[in-house]
Design an enzyme around this catalytic site. Structure first.
Site, PDB file in Angstrom:
ATOM      1  N   LYS A  81      -1.688 -16.295 -41.340  1.00 34.00           N
ATOM      2  CA  LYS A  81      -0.640 -15.802 -40.353  1.00 34.00           C
ATOM      3  C   LYS A  81       0.317 -16.470 -40.087  1.00 34.00           C
ATOM      4  O   LYS A  81       0.434 -17.628 -39.989  1.00 34.00           O
ATOM      5  CB  LYS A  81      -1.494 -15.688 -39.017  1.00 34.00           C
ATOM      6  CG  LYS A  81      -2.860 -14.976 -39.097  1.00 34.00           C
ATOM      7  CD  LYS A  81      -3.652 -14.688 -37.826  1.00 34.00           C
ATOM      8  CE  LYS A  81      -5.274 -14.465 -38.309  1.00 34.00           C
ATOM      9  NZ  LYS A  81      -5.932 -15.722 -38.329  1.00 34.00           N
TER      10      LYS A  81
ATOM     11  N   HIS B 270       1.205 -13.172 -35.833  1.00 32.29           N
ATOM     12  CA  HIS B 270      -0.136 -13.832 -34.935  1.00 32.29           C
ATOM     13  C   HIS B 270      -0.140 -13.116 -33.777  1.00 32.29           C
ATOM     14  O   HIS B 270      -1.146 -12.875 -33.058  1.00 32.29           O
ATOM     15  CB  HIS B 270      -0.201 -15.203 -34.999  1.00 32.29           C
ATOM     16  CG  HIS B 270      -1.521 -15.929 -34.745  1.00 32.29           C
ATOM     17  ND1 HIS B 270      -1.787 -17.189 -35.594  1.00 32.29           N
ATOM     18  CD2 HIS B 270      -2.608 -15.475 -34.387  1.00 32.29           C
ATOM     19  CE1 HIS B 270      -2.988 -17.269 -35.454  1.00 32.29           C
ATOM     20  NE2 HIS B 270      -3.617 -16.454 -34.380  1.00 32.29           N
TER      21      HIS B 270
END
Ligand code: NDP
Length: 274
Positions: free
Chosen positions: A76, A107
């Site tokens: 991420k 994220h």
């Protein structure tokens, strides 16, 4: 044991429905957990730059006998790097010792930063360059998703959100489904069962199916059509969490679990984290 389910994403790639999460694991814990998980049959691992354990996953991928092509690796883009996605993915790939990942997720939207559309444009280019096979997001609410799609024309394949029996996010899950966005549950066990494992219905179903409370909850995610990534660094629990393909919950049992939804979050509200 029945085969593990695989889900087709709207870009044509496939994700195993059950994977291993490694938030709050050290590099070495993540390495050991990933090796143990691959050994018992997991084929999907969910890490992130901010977990600071991508190196451990990279080491596990070197150590395991399982072929790289058979493993779905997710990492991420951290919030501070929203304007710097290219460099951030390059750093992650180096730590993972990989030329590309299967899924790169933004994220958090961080609405106040107002840079998630720019981050998404960079992620689209990273996918075009072959550095990630698929791109998706985490913690996006409907207005954030609408804006991404309207301004770039590219829809995320996955929206990974906090989701467990106490926070079922039915409206967002339905909106995602309507737009071919796969919902993926984070903190699927409510971080070790907080307020969930001791619920009467969960205990009763565990007894009925001769399973643990965690297995009932994981089965509920699977039967709800969610991708699910329970975290454990304990080998016995890693195996336990994967032994869920030999039973199914009945419709009435799914409805009973639906009644546990309290709407209470364990993690931050995506509108407020910036
Ligand atoms: P989970 O709901 O997966 O719960 C993990 C906790 O449950 C750990 O303490 C673990 O202990 C314990 N546990 C695991 N299996 C069992 C079991 N069978 N019986 C009893 N206890 C058990 O929480 P996470 O918050 O870690 O969420 C899962 C994953 O989701 C993360 O690891 C991460 O990959 C992802 N995530 C993504 C976020 C995002 O913003 N995109 C945010 C948060 C998480 P132990 O390890 O000691 O065995």
């Amino acid at each position: 044991m029945a085969e593990q389910p695989i889900i087709k994403l709207h870009d044509g790639n496939h994700i195993p429905q059950l994977g291993l999460g490694v938030w709050q694991a050290s590099i070495d814990e993540a390495r050991q957990a990933a090796v143990a998980a691959l050994q018992v049959g997991y084929r999907s691992i969910d890490t992130a730059a901010i977990y600071k354990n991508e190196e451990g996953i990279g080491q596990a991928l070197q150590e395991t006998d399982v072929a790289r092509d058979d493993i779905f690796v997710t990492t991420k883009l951290w919030n501070d790097d929203q304007l710097n996605a290219e460099r951030a993915l390059e750093t992650s790939l180096k730590k993972l010792q990989l030329p590309s990942v299967d899924l790169y997720l933004m994220h958090w939207p961080c609405p106040q930063k107002d840079s998630y559309v720019q981050a998404w444009q960079q992620m689209i280019r990273l996918q075009e360059q072959g550095l990630t096979k698929s791109i998706g997001v985490c913690n996006f609410n409907e207005p954030h998703l609408k804006r991404l799609i309207e301004e770039t024309g590219v829809s995320p394949v996955v929206n990974q959100i906090e989701l467990h029996p106490m926070l079922q996010q039915r409206t967002l899950h339905a909106w995602n489904a309507l737009h071919q966005i796969q919902t993926e549950s984070w903190s699927p066990l409510a971080q070790g069962g907080k307020g969930v494992f001791e619920q009467e219905v969960i205990k009763r179903l565990a007894q009925k199916y001769d399973k643990t409370a965690a297995q009932i909850v994981i089965r509920w995610h699977l039967d709800s059509g969610l991708v699910v990534i329970p975290k454990s660094v304990t080998p016995s629990r890693i195996a336990e969490n994967f032994a869920v393909f030999d039973f199914r919950l009945e419709k009435s049992e799914m409805s009973e679990i639906a009644a546990l939804d309290s709407g209470n979050r364990l993690g931050p509200d995506p509108e407020e984290l910036n």
